[in-house]
Write an enzyme that holds these catalytic residues in place. Structure first.
Site, PDB file in Angstrom:
ATOM      1  N   TYR A  13       0.883  -1.274   0.074  1.00 46.49           N
ATOM      2  CA  TYR A  13       0.058  -0.256   0.067  1.00 46.49           C
ATOM      3  C   TYR A  13       0.885   1.137   0.034  1.00 46.49           C
ATOM      4  CZ  TYR A  13       0.980   1.152   4.742  1.00 46.49           C
ATOM      5  OH  TYR A  13       1.481   1.375   6.092  1.00 46.49           O
ATOM      6  N   LYS A  16       6.540  -2.055   2.166  1.00 43.10           N
ATOM      7  CA  LYS A  16       5.471  -1.385   2.781  1.00 43.10           C
ATOM      8  C   LYS A  16       4.035  -2.302   2.419  1.00 43.10           C
ATOM      9  CE  LYS A  16       3.315   3.429   2.918  1.00 43.10           C
ATOM     10  NZ  LYS A  16       3.441   3.597   4.489  1.00 43.10           N
ATOM     11  N   LEU A  56      10.964   1.095   7.343  1.00 42.43           N
ATOM     12  CA  LEU A  56      10.330   1.645   6.083  1.00 42.43           C
ATOM     13  C   LEU A  56      11.451   2.815   5.986  1.00 42.43           C
ATOM     14  CD1 LEU A  56       8.239   1.123   4.086  1.00 42.43           C
ATOM     15  CD2 LEU A  56       7.074   3.101   5.231  1.00 42.43           C
TER      16      LEU A  56
END
Ligand code: PDD
Length: 291
Positions: free
Chosen positions: A36, A148, A204
């Site tokens: 996403y 992610k 991330l």
């Protein structure tokens, strides 16, 4: 208060969200097998849209989902328009799952990804000037936090724990190194040097993180992509979180370590917040143009 969008893009169509249905055999539903992205439109412009789409493409590639993200700018333009958000600040959510197949762990061949996106009004303060408190927890997530992915259970559990204990975020540590938070990256200031964990498989690589590193470099603020240890926390002078919706949030307290008293944000955090605001105000439409 979170809201549902009226319209949703799903597999080629923009439809009322009440009519948007996905198979129970979608691997996003069964395995959290999807990627996403979250990005913002600010002052009618996508904020680092190209960078968000690049990360989406890279993450899809990392888990072998074939999907050409270059089709998205045109889709998002229509979506934002039918959502009546063309010139407004909004948040855009995009999700691509591997698609529908009988339940088996290995990647099925020749299936079409499920693609969903929506846009929601989203108002951000110019500067996030409310210091927040965080708590630390051992990083119990997997070892590919650079992806992610939609399977966010570890992040969700950690954030829920923070909220239930009256804090904004949980900050993770792995082998004593502070990695990131459940939905944001973390920065520290120690002796006038800014530190953040390197962009490896333990975090991330946030778009906001990269923006902050660049702002530091361009403005003679020394920055090191080096992890701060838990044992360094008493020596740290300032700390802040970064993220698309968090922007730059000064941290007043990590566990028992107090960094801000009387809401007085530290000078380097304050400077970076101001530089970030200047950058937001200077942005023009940066999403790749559709020819
Ligand atoms: N969260 N680390 C994690 C684990 C995140 O989930 C996020 C973003 C970040 C910051 O990344 P960026 O600056 O690109 O937003 C770091 C998003 C916004 C979310 O899950 O809603």
């Amino acid at each position: 208060m979170a809201n549902y969008p009226d319209k949703v893009f799903l597999n080629g169509e923009i439809i009322p969200s009440t009519e948007a249905k996905v198979s129970v055999f979608d691997r996003g539903f069964l395995f959290g097998d999807g990627i996403y992205e979250v990005m913002l439109q600010i002052n009618g412009s996508y904020f680092f849209g190209q960078e968000h789409l690049n990360r989406l493409s890279e993450c899809l590639h990392k888990i072998n989902i074939e999907y050409d993200v270059t089709v998205l700018p045109e889709i998002l333009k229509k979506l934002v328009s039918v959502s009546n958000l063309e010139h407004k600040d909004c948040l855009i959510y995009i999700q691509v799952t591997r698609g529908i197949a009988p339940r088996k762990h290995a990647f099925p061949l020749d299936i079409e990804p499920t693609v969903m996106a929506y846009a929601l009004p989203f108002l951000l303060p110019e500067i996030n000037d409310k210091p927040i408190s965080v708590i630390t927890q051992k990083d119990f997530r997997w070892h590919r936090c650079d992806i992610k992915m939609t399977s966010l259970l570890g992040n969700v559990m950690a954030n829920d724990w923070a909220i239930k204990n009256g804090h904004f975020e949980t900050v993770f540590y792995r082998d004593d190194k502070i990695t990131e938070a459940s939905h944001s990256n973390i920065f520290f200031v120690k002796n006038d040097v800014v530190y953040t964990h390197p962009a490896d498989e333990n975090i991330l690589n946030g778009i906001t993180r990269a923006i902050v590193i660049n702002l530091c470099k361009k403005n003679n603020i020394e920055v090191q992509e080096e992890a701060i240890m838990q044992s360094d926390l008493p020596m740290v002078n300032e700390a802040f979180l970064t993220g698309t919706s968090t922007q730059i949030a000064a941290i007043n307290m990590i566990d028992d370590h107090v960094y801000i008293k009387n809401n007085k944000i530290g000078p380097i955090t304050k400077k970076i917040q101001q530089l970030f605001l200047n950058l937001k105000n200077s942005q023009t439409k940066r999403l790749p143009q559709v020819s």
